[in-house]
Motif scaffolding. Structure first.
Motif: not given
Ligand SMILES: *[C@@H]1O[C@H](CO)[C@@H](O)[C@H](O)[C@H]1NC(C)=O
Ligand SMILES: *[C@@H]1O[C@H](CO)[C@@H](O)[C@H](O)[C@H]1NC(C)=O
Length: 435
Positions: A138-139, A272-275, A324, A322, A277, A252
């Motif tokens: 997921r990150t 901070r684990d997802s595209d 990505t 983030r 939040e 970010s």
């Protein structure tokens, strides 16, 4: 008795008729010669004659010709029929092959696409671990920063970002009063990585006067005219365009509307684990985090209950994104749709984030996280629930977003009074909803 007589006869032949036998042989030879002459005369072409008489030959030949042309026509028809069948089959075969080729092409394209994405995402082919230990990705990895996209902005961000993160807020002079309240709370909460994207000169000058980092877009870029004169929704579309460059530069971004009060530093409360939040428009566990909403259709009898997935929308006025590929694709898709339809940016943002792939549509499939709705609080939660609950009242949120109320400025000021200045009754004068 019979035997005796026979014996006698045989005996007689050999003894008394010797001379007669010799003459009989001569006669037989004579008859043979004569018969030979007769046959030679009657059948000069030989006794065994195979030739069919001429008339008969002709007749049967013409009969043969007639029946042969019937036959040939029939034969041609059946050949043509066979040809049609063969060509039809061939045609079907060809269309089948074309279909199969198209399918193969599509799969190949998809395969290439998927393979590329997997390569980008994983870089290797993993083995599944034992039961209960597997965890999907997921990150997503950040993009490689590209400073050439906007060297001037790159320089600004180098100075103000903290761990490559910052708050970004877009503002024009229509919202200057709210921006003023927000900046006060930003300073009080000690948040150094805060940047205002000024959409007009007044805001630029105001930020400079308050010693707040400000970035003004290149005035030659066409879309900025929207920012100067545009309404709320036009500015909302613009922000997805502008954010893209920040992500391309490798940062970010915590995107913020101006109607938000900062009580704590939000960067201390992110996963901070997802595209993406995002704060939610939801107001309790179910509406904020998702639930099974059962739809009742009594006419269906036994199957009257249809289960549906529901979640209150993400708030496109406050989200952490983030840098990505899925994040940038999200911004592009939302900006593209907003440029083509007269739609509410928050609805489009959510549709792009949540709708899965289906015929005629390829879903985004960015990873998502819903922020804690008490920590990142919307004004419905505050005015409907929290201020009336003795325990919840004691909680200190990270931010409060006055998204549910049109009287934004006075509510923002009251929130500052309540949470930052300790004025216990500051929230009391306001009704739950707007009147
Ligand atoms: C303005 O901000 C900078 C850095 O953010 C700081 O060093 C400086 O002291 C500030 N000046 C004023 C007048 O607040
Ligand atoms: C909401 O969820 C939290 C965390 O899962 C839980 O602690 C809390 O009791 C829930 N609240 C209600 C009202 O169910």
């Amino acid at each position: 008795m019979m035997m005796g007589r026979r014996d006698g006869l045989m005996r007689n032949t050999s003894s008394s008729h010797q001379s007669f036998r010799a003459s009989r042989i001569a006669v037989a030879i004579g008859i043979g010669v004569f018969m030979g002459c007769v046959f030679a005369f009657l059948y000069p072409n030989g006794f065994f004659h195979y030739d069919v008489p001429i008339a008969s030959t002709h007749f049967s030949k013409s009969k043969l010709q007639t029946s042969s042309s019937d036959c040939e026509a029939n034969e041609r028809i059946s050949i043509l029929k066979a040809d049609i069948v063969r060509l039809t089959q061939k045609n079907a075969e060809l269309s089948k092959q074309v279909r199969e080729l198209n399918e193969k092409l599509r799969l190949a394209e998809q395969g290439k696409d998927t393979a590329e994405k997997q390569f980008l995402a994983l870089g290797e082919q993993p083995k599944a671990g034992p039961f209960g230990t597997v965890k999907s990705l997921r990150t997503n990895p950040p993009v490689k920063p590209d400073e050439s996209v906007n060297p001037r902005l790159a320089k600004i961000l180098q100075n103000i970002a903290v761990r490559k993160e910052l708050v970004v807020v877009l503002a024009n002079s229509n919202v200057k009063d709210m921006l003023d309240v927000q900046i006060s709370t930003i300073k009080k909460a000690g948040i150094p990585n805060y940047l205002v994207v000024a959409l007009d000169d007044e805001i630029e000058n105001y930020c400079k006067s308050r010693n707040v980092s400000v970035y003004t877009r290149d005035p030659d870029k066409g879309i900025d005219s929207i920012g100067k004169s545009g309404g709320n929704h036009a500015v909302s579309g613009l922000k997805f365009h502008i954010l893209r460059e920040f992500l391309q530069l490798g940062y970010s971004i915590l995107l913020s509307d101006v109607d938000i009060v900062y009580i704590q530093n939000p960067f201390d409360h992110l996963y901070r684990d997802s595209d993406v939040e995002s704060m939610t428009d939801g107001h309790n566990n179910m509406t904020a985090y998702g639930y099974n909403d059962v739809f009742d259709e009594p006419a269906m009898g036994w199957a009257r209950y249809a289960h549906t997935m529901r979640i209150w929308v993400y708030n496109s006025g406050f989200f952490y994104i983030r840098p990505t590929i899925p994040s940038i694709e999200l911004l592009d898709r939302v900006a593209d749709r907003l440029s083509k339809e007269d739609a509410w940016d928050q609805a489009v943002f959510n549709e792009v984030l949540f709708f899965p792939s289906h015929p005629g549509y390829e879903g985004l499939h960015a990873s998502r996280r819903t922020m804690d709705f008490y920590a990142f609080m919307n004004s419905k939660v505050l005015f409907k629930t929290v201020r009336k609950d003795p325990n919840l009242k004691k909680l200190k949120p990270v931010i409060v977003h006055v998204n549910y109320h049109p009287d934004k400025l006075p509510r923002m000021q009251a929130i500052v009074e309540y949470y930052l200045n300790g004025k216990q009754d500051a929230l009391d004068p306001f009704p739950v909803g707007s009147e």
